[in-house]
Design a protein around this motif. Structure first.
Motif, short mmCIF file in Angstrom:
data_model
loop_
_atom_site.label_atom_id
_atom_site.label_comp_id
_atom_site.label_asym_id
_atom_site.label_seq_id
_atom_site.Cartn_x
_atom_site.Cartn_y
_atom_site.Cartn_z
N ILE A 29 72.26 33.21 31.99
CA ILE A 29 72.74 33.64 33.31
C ILE A 29 73.39 35.02 33.20
N ILE A 30 74.29 35.17 32.24
CA ILE A 30 75.00 36.43 32.06
C ILE A 30 74.02 37.57 31.77
N GLN A 31 73.07 37.33 30.86
CA GLN A 31 72.10 38.35 30.51
C GLN A 31 71.21 38.73 31.69
N SER A 32 70.81 37.72 32.48
CA SER A 32 69.94 37.98 33.62
C SER A 32 70.64 38.79 34.69
N ILE A 33 71.90 38.48 34.96
CA ILE A 33 72.64 39.24 35.98
C ILE A 33 72.75 40.70 35.56
N HIS A 34 72.96 40.95 34.27
CA HIS A 34 73.01 42.33 33.78
C HIS A 34 71.65 43.02 33.88
N LYS A 35 70.59 42.29 33.58
CA LYS A 35 69.27 42.89 33.41
C LYS A 35 68.42 42.91 34.67
N ASN A 36 68.44 41.83 35.44
CA ASN A 36 67.48 41.64 36.54
C ASN A 36 68.09 41.91 37.91
N LEU A 168 71.14 40.60 43.58
CA LEU A 168 71.19 39.35 44.34
C LEU A 168 71.22 38.17 43.39
N ILE A 169 72.14 37.24 43.66
CA ILE A 169 72.26 36.02 42.86
C ILE A 169 72.21 34.83 43.82
N LEU A 170 71.28 33.91 43.60
CA LEU A 170 71.19 32.68 44.38
C LEU A 170 71.61 31.51 43.51
N LEU A 171 72.53 30.68 44.01
CA LEU A 171 73.04 29.54 43.26
C LEU A 171 72.89 28.27 44.08
N GLY A 172 72.41 27.20 43.45
CA GLY A 172 72.26 25.95 44.17
C GLY A 172 71.99 24.78 43.25
N ASP A 173 71.80 23.63 43.87
CA ASP A 173 71.56 22.38 43.15
C ASP A 173 70.62 21.52 43.97
N PHE A 174 69.32 21.78 43.85
CA PHE A 174 68.38 21.05 44.70
C PHE A 174 68.17 19.61 44.26
#
Length: 231
Positions: A29-36, A168-174
């Protein structure tokens, strides 16, 4: 030399001790927020989705890479209840309750005086989905929380509000925590499935092994799942 954005921000942002033993998925998660430019996270309650997103976003602001955080939620309305946009009061009065769900996280991450500054300077803002239409917040990290409560149109609305200079970060629990139950609100699951096949979008699925808030949460989730199966 600190950038203009950094000059009013202290360096003492914190990590609670019991959140330091992160899993491989947490690191992703941390790496993706930095990179993507877009990170989508699905996972159970207690798996630190929101905490890590806020922590990483705050660090990016402190580094001067982004201007602010816009925290977005779907306003769950009761039948015949007016939406936020139709309620009386100033915009700040309508939106302040939207930051309540992250109040504990912010208090854990940011010293009190600095948090007051960030809020007053609108470096951290809250918004309902219905109030983000038409906006294109520049140099902003947009965080949509509880995305499982949004329908397909609402998710599209939020995702298409992102300008090139923002994340953009989307957070959820489907799979579990959901306030609305109908086929219409399977949208977040469909979004996770579709965007997992597309680049540069990153979709991360957390599991029970990523729950760090309290070991009992896994048992609580399993118990409620069993109850629902009997209904």
């Amino acid at each position: 030399m600190p950038s203009k954005r950094q000059k009013n921000i202290e360096s003492g942002w914190r990590s609670p001790a019991h959140f330091k033993k992160l899993t491989a998925n947490h690191e992703r998660i941390i790496q993706s927020i930095h990179k993507n430019p877009v990170t989508i996270v699905n996972g159970p309650a207690g798996s630190l989705k929101t905490f890590l997103s806020l922590q990483t976003s705050l660090r990016l602001i402190k580094q001067g890479l982004y201007e602010r955080i816009l925290y977005i939620r779907q306003n769950i309305q009761r039948p015949n209840e007016k939406g936020l946009g139709f309620r009386p009061g100033e915009e700040s009065e309508k939106l302040s309750p939207l930051l309540k769900p992250i109040e504990d996280n912010l208090n854990a991450l940011v010293p009190p005086g600095e948090l007051d500054y960030l809020l007053k300077a609108k470096r951290i803002e809250g918004s309902d989905i219905e109030m983000i239409r038409g906006r294109s917040p520049l140099e902003t990290i947009l965080i949509l929380d509880e995305a499982q409560n949004a329908d397909l149109t609402a998710l599209e609305t939020v995702m298409t509000r992102k300008p090139e200079s923002s994340k953009l970060i989307l957070l959820g629990d489907f799979k579990g925590q959901r306030d609305l139950f109908s086929r219409e609100f399977d949208a977040f699951e469909l979004v996770c499935e579709e965007f997992s096949r597309r680049s540069p979008f990153c979709v991360i699925n957390l599991n029970y092994g990523d729950i760090l808030r309290d070991p009992l949460i896994k048992q609580i989730i399993e118990a409620f799942s069993a109850i629902r199966e009997r209904l």
